[in-house]
Design an enzyme around this catalytic site. Structure first.
Site, PDB file in Angstrom:
ATOM      1  CB  SER A 192      -0.956   0.000   1.189  1.00 49.18           C
ATOM      2  OG  SER A 192      -0.256  -0.177   2.394  1.00 49.18           O
ATOM      3  CG  HIS A 220      -4.252  -0.770  -1.613  1.00 45.98           C
ATOM      4  ND1 HIS A 220      -4.840   0.460  -1.852  1.00 45.98           N
ATOM      5  CD2 HIS A 220      -3.836  -0.751  -0.321  1.00 45.98           C
ATOM      6  CE1 HIS A 220      -4.762   1.189  -0.762  1.00 45.98           C
ATOM      7  NE2 HIS A 220      -4.171   0.483   0.188  1.00 45.98           N
ATOM      8  CE  LYS A 251      -7.415  -0.260   1.577  1.00 42.26           C
ATOM      9  NZ  LYS A 251      -7.315   0.874   2.483  1.00 42.26           N
TER      10      LYS A 251
HETATM   11  N1  PMP Z   1      -4.748  -4.363   4.302  1.00 45.68           N
HETATM   12  C1  PMP Z   1      -4.058  -3.508   3.540  1.00 45.68           C
HETATM   13  C2  PMP Z   1      -2.931  -4.029   2.709  1.00 45.68           C
HETATM   14  C3  PMP Z   1      -4.428  -2.143   3.496  1.00 45.68           C
HETATM   15  O1  PMP Z   1      -3.752  -1.278   2.744  1.00 45.68           O
HETATM   16  C4  PMP Z   1      -5.510  -1.705   4.282  1.00 45.68           C
HETATM   17  C5  PMP Z   1      -5.957  -0.259   4.311  1.00 45.68           C
HETATM   18  N2  PMP Z   1      -4.986   0.688   4.351  1.00 45.68           N
HETATM   19  C6  PMP Z   1      -6.174  -2.636   5.071  1.00 45.68           C
HETATM   20  C7  PMP Z   1      -5.787  -3.954   5.052  1.00 45.68           C
HETATM   21  C8  PMP Z   1      -7.326  -2.224   5.928  1.00 45.68           C
HETATM   22  O2  PMP Z   1      -8.492  -2.128   5.178  1.00 45.68           O
HETATM   23  P1  PMP Z   1      -9.754  -1.341   5.750  1.00 45.68           P
HETATM   24  O3  PMP Z   1      -9.551   0.104   5.421  1.00 45.68           O
HETATM   25  O4  PMP Z   1     -10.905  -1.971   5.061  1.00 45.68           O
HETATM   26  O5  PMP Z   1      -9.763  -1.582   7.219  1.00 45.68           O
END
Ligand code: PMP
Length: 405
Positions: A192, A220, A251
């Site tokens: 990310s 992502h 997302k």
């Molecule tokens: N896993 C990864 C790789 C992420 O980038 C994110 C969000 N930044 C999450 C999990 C968490 O997802 P959520 O926003 O749905 O809690």
């Protein structure tokens, strides 16, 4: 003896320290809906800061689905899933997600974060081993911290390093030298902060060689990679070879939530044991219904993903032409490398004054010298918006001596 000093006074000192090191991040307040154009702190600007890859946060079909669910089912679910909080809307969404992902079953969680902190400690214990990429997301790290299983970290995307860890683990075994019950290799699908993609075929081959299972977190990649946004397993043609896929609904799917996709037994065990599932209230009806509609939109409107990738290619190429270093990204997450956090913060502030909302990412999220402006273009950005954003990058880059072009 009574004391009148504030027991939390140390927080002020720590905050002061963060400010001194340019690591303090003020919250920007958005007074418009999410989208490619937003109003932030009273200023109209082009947003390059959301994860709203396909513009679904404000898609008319999702809005309608949410409104209908509120009318028919109310505002909240009223309980955790195991008590009285499982609604037909939750079950319908999970059936649709399983079909979409091509897995036996799925289970939704309140967020992608809780999906990771739910699944990892549920399926691993002291006789197991978790093997994790060095740049995995915070929620995977927290999931590992909550597990009784020991863990090993392999160098980012380094398949040889992964094989070495797995070979050593097979040789040494777990407690008392007994073979591990489970070795779980965990990786982000798309990382990310840098926007690079995991070498999933290599990860799967290494895991298969040593009898390990693979878990990929497609936060992502959901809605971005694979047919209609099915994720990295579909992107690489690895159906049936990845035991656990985590996805987010927060997302590209445009709403909120996370899910675990895999076998029926996996889902059942999560229902019995995963703590965020057992101890935290389920999604409100509007969230479940809007997510369900988003899966239909992914199937019906593949042009959104095409547009996302067109915009991504153009934006990256133009940033490079302007002389910016966009790191190793292969996806719509495009970091613009700045080095020191003070430079990244200043750059972001100047962009904001120029009507572009793009946030700096600084330590501890990235290395101390790895500060960057993190940009994500979406399917909803027009050519004209991207041109305006690029012109602002060019102006500020010259002003701060960063763009060589
Ligand atoms: N896993 C990864 C790789 C992420 O980038 C994110 C969000 N930044 C999450 C999990 C968490 O997802 P959520 O926003 O749905 O809690």
């Amino acid at each position: 003896m009574k004391t009148t000093t504030d027991p939390l006074a140390f927080l002020d000192d720590e905050l002061q320290d963060l400010r001194r090191q340019n690591l303090y991040r003020p919250l920007r307040v958005m007074s418009s809906a999410q989208g490619p154009l937003v109003e932030v702190d009273g200023r109209q600007c082009i947003s390059l800061s959301s994860n709203d890859y396909l513009g679904l946060t404000h898609h008319p079909r999702l809005r309608e689905a949410a409104l209908a669910a509120v009318r028919d089912f109310g505002a909240g679910s009223g309980a955790v899933r195991t008590i009285a909080g499982t609604m037909t809307l939750h079950e319908d969404l999970e059936a649709a997600l399983a079909e979409f992902k091509g897995t036996e079953a799925t289970l939704t969680f309140q967020s992608g974060f809780t999906a990771n902190t739910g699944v990892i400690p549920t399926i691993t214990g002291e006789n197991d081993l978790i093997v994790s990429d060095a740049l995995n997301h915070a929620s995977i790290i927290d999931g590992m911290r909550l597990s009784k299983a020991p863990r090993k970290i392999y160098a980012h995307k380094d398949i040889d390093a992964l094989r070495d860890v797995l070979a050593e683990a097979r040789k040494a075994g777990g407690p008392g030298g007994k073979p591990h019950r489970l070795i779980l290799v965990v990786t982000d699908g798309v990382f990310s902060m840098d926007g690079d993609i995991t070498p999933l075929p290599g990860v799967v081959a290494a895991a298969e060689e040593f009898g390990a299972a693979v878990m990929v977190d497609d936060a992502h990649a959901s809605g971005v990679l694979g047919r209609n946004g099915r994720g990295t397993v579909d992107h690489f043609g690895l159906h049936g070879r990845v035991a656990i896929q985590v996805g987010t609904l927060s997302k590209a799917v445009g709403v909120l939530g996370g899910y675990v996709a895999g076998s029926r037994a996996l889902r059942e065990m999560l229902v019995q044991r995963a703590r965020p599932f057992l101890f935290s209230t389920s999604h409100p009806p509007a969230v479940a219904a809007a997510c369900r509609e988003a899966i239909r939109v992914l199937e019906d409107e593949p042009q959104l993903i095409e547009r996302l990738w067109e915009n991504t290619r153009r934006f990256k190429a133009e940033l490079a032409r302007l002389g910016f270093d966009t790191g190793v990204s292969e996806t719509p997450i495009t970091p613009v490398m700045m080095g020191e956090s003070a430079v990244a913060s200043r750059f972001s502030e100047r962009l904001f004054e120029e009507g572009v909302f793009a946030q700096p990412v600084v330590y501890p999220t990235v290395a101390l010298d790895g500060a960057r402006i993190r940009t994500i273009v979406t399917a909803a950005h027009s050519d004209e918006m991207l041109d305006r954003a690029l012109a602002a990058f060019d102006r500020v880059g010259h002003e701060l001596g960063l763009a060589a072009g």
